[in-house]
Scaffold this active site. Structure first.
Site, mmCIF file in Angstrom:
data_model
loop_
_atom_site.group_PDB
_atom_site.id
_atom_site.type_symbol
_atom_site.label_atom_id
_atom_site.label_comp_id
_atom_site.label_asym_id
_atom_site.label_seq_id
_atom_site.Cartn_x
_atom_site.Cartn_y
_atom_site.Cartn_z
ATOM 1 N N ASP A 15 0.859 -1.199 0.000
ATOM 2 C CA ASP A 15 0.000 0.000 0.000
ATOM 3 C C ASP A 15 0.894 1.249 0.000
ATOM 4 O O ASP A 15 0.877 2.049 0.923
ATOM 5 C CB ASP A 15 -0.956 0.008 1.204
ATOM 6 C CG ASP A 15 -0.226 0.041 2.546
ATOM 7 O OD1 ASP A 15 -0.797 0.586 3.519
ATOM 8 O OD2 ASP A 15 0.928 -0.447 2.622
ATOM 9 N N ASP A 20 6.693 1.069 2.082
ATOM 10 C CA ASP A 20 6.407 0.102 1.011
ATOM 11 C C ASP A 20 7.298 0.372 -0.203
ATOM 12 O O ASP A 20 7.768 -0.544 -0.872
ATOM 13 C CB ASP A 20 4.952 0.232 0.545
ATOM 14 C CG ASP A 20 3.951 0.047 1.656
ATOM 15 O OD1 ASP A 20 3.766 1.008 2.433
ATOM 16 O OD2 ASP A 20 3.392 -1.039 1.786
ATOM 17 N N ASP A 245 8.447 -1.950 6.425
ATOM 18 C CA ASP A 245 8.125 -2.831 5.297
ATOM 19 C C ASP A 245 9.308 -3.584 4.684
ATOM 20 O O ASP A 245 9.180 -4.773 4.359
ATOM 21 C CB ASP A 245 7.379 -2.038 4.216
ATOM 22 C CG ASP A 245 5.974 -1.693 4.674
ATOM 23 O OD1 ASP A 245 5.300 -0.895 3.997
ATOM 24 O OD2 ASP A 245 5.542 -2.210 5.724
#
Ligand code: RIB
Ligand code: CA
Length: 317
Positions: A15, A20, A245
């Site tokens: 996302d 990310d 992430d």
């Protein structure tokens, strides 16, 4: 030793999202991976923005050999929540990018996940760095994919404090029902949650080291982390920003730098105060079967070494 033997086929579901973007950067370049697809979900921001951000990152870094597909526009049941207070108005640190030269795959991410998994021989690792809406929906649409998933490595959850409510971590909180589907699917799960916060701190010496790398990946990394650091300071008072992430990618590159503990994990779906919390049975009090390997520690130095080394694999242009 980092694993580079035979290529590891992975699906990266994200996302984007500041952190990310770094996970995409690493997954697309490290020689270990055969990155099958980047699937996008709503989460840190609305789907339109997270999708644009995935395309921006791929376009900027020249990642033009991996399909990017948009998926779920929001959670399965609950009202949508986003984290623009952390990731910015555009969901990616409000960084300006050149025009996007990567075309979005026309297929829906959920159907593409089903297609790829059904066609596979069961060797695909599903890496999730956002809410679990895409994979959960794919499992409900086509349960035959479940035994085809080799392993699920996910960023999210916490057996300690939350970061979007006192009890819940954002990825789980953004779609608790999806998380419940995943944690009850029976496939091997590695849960990398907020317990690593103190171990993935973007310290000054790391910033200087990566900032000295002369390539576009390092430039993007530095811009992303500048913004993400300010957000983490403003919201959580973190003097130094964690970076979550990429840990999912680093785990696959070298699992030996992570410490995990098998636990039974259940998603809280009923409580108003704790909705979306990962209730982790750390001491095995419930005598229920463990369903996840929960990361409890990692070797910070080797974590950052792997990130530094992988960023250096990008060319200067
Ligand atoms: O709680 C941290 C997680 O939520 C990260 O994946 C971040 O990108 C947000 O999605
Ligand atoms: Ca994320």
């Amino acid at each position: 030793m980092d694993r580079i033997t035979n290529k590891l086929p992975i699906i990266l579901d994200s996302d984007p999202g500041c952190d990310d973007a770094v996970a995409i950067m690493l997954a697309a370049k490290h020689p270990l991976f055969n990155l099958q697809v980047i699937t996008v979900t709503a989460g840190n921001h609305i789907l339109e923005k997270t999708t644009q951000n995935a395309l921006k990152v791929c376009s900027y870094l020249g990642i033009d050999n991996v399909p990017v597909a948009a998926g779920m526009s929001g959670p399965i049941i609950r009202r949508q929540v986003i984290a623009d207070h952390i990731h910015g108005e555009n969901g990616l640190g409000n960084i300006d990018f050149d025009e996007i030269r990567i075309r979005l795959d026309h297929r829906h991410a959920v159907t593409l996940i089903i297609e790829i998994l059904l066609e596979s021989n069961g060797d695909i690792t599903f890496v999730a760095t956002g809410p679990l809406s895409n994979l959960a929906m794919a499992m409900r649409l086509e349960p035959k994919i479940i035994p085809k998933i080799k392993q699920i490595v996910l960023i999210g959850g916490s057996y300690q404090l939350g970061n979007i409510t006192p009890a819940a971590e954002f990825n789980m909180y953004a779609d608790p029902e999806a998380a419940h589907i995943i944690f009850t699917c029976g496939r091997p799960i590695v849960m990398i949650g907020l317990s690593i916060t103190e171990k993935v701190l973007f310290k000054k010496e790391v910033a200087a080291r990566i900032g000295s790398i002369d390539n576009k990946a390092a430039t993007l990394f530095t811009k992303v982390m500048d913004f993400y650091t300010k957000s983490n300071k403003r919201i959580f008072g973190h003097e130094v920003s964690p970076l979550y992430d990429p840990a999912a990618i680093v785990y696959l590159i070298n699992p030996s730098i992570f410490t995990t503990k098998l636990m039974h994990v259940e998603i809280e779906l009923k409580s108003e105060q704790s909705y979306g919390r990962t209730n982790c049975d750390f001491y095995g009090l419930l005598n229920k079967p463990a369903n996840a390997e929960v990361v409890t520690d990692l070797d910070s130095e080797r974590f950052w070494e792997i990130i530094d080394k992988t960023i250096r694999l990008y060319g200067r242009t």
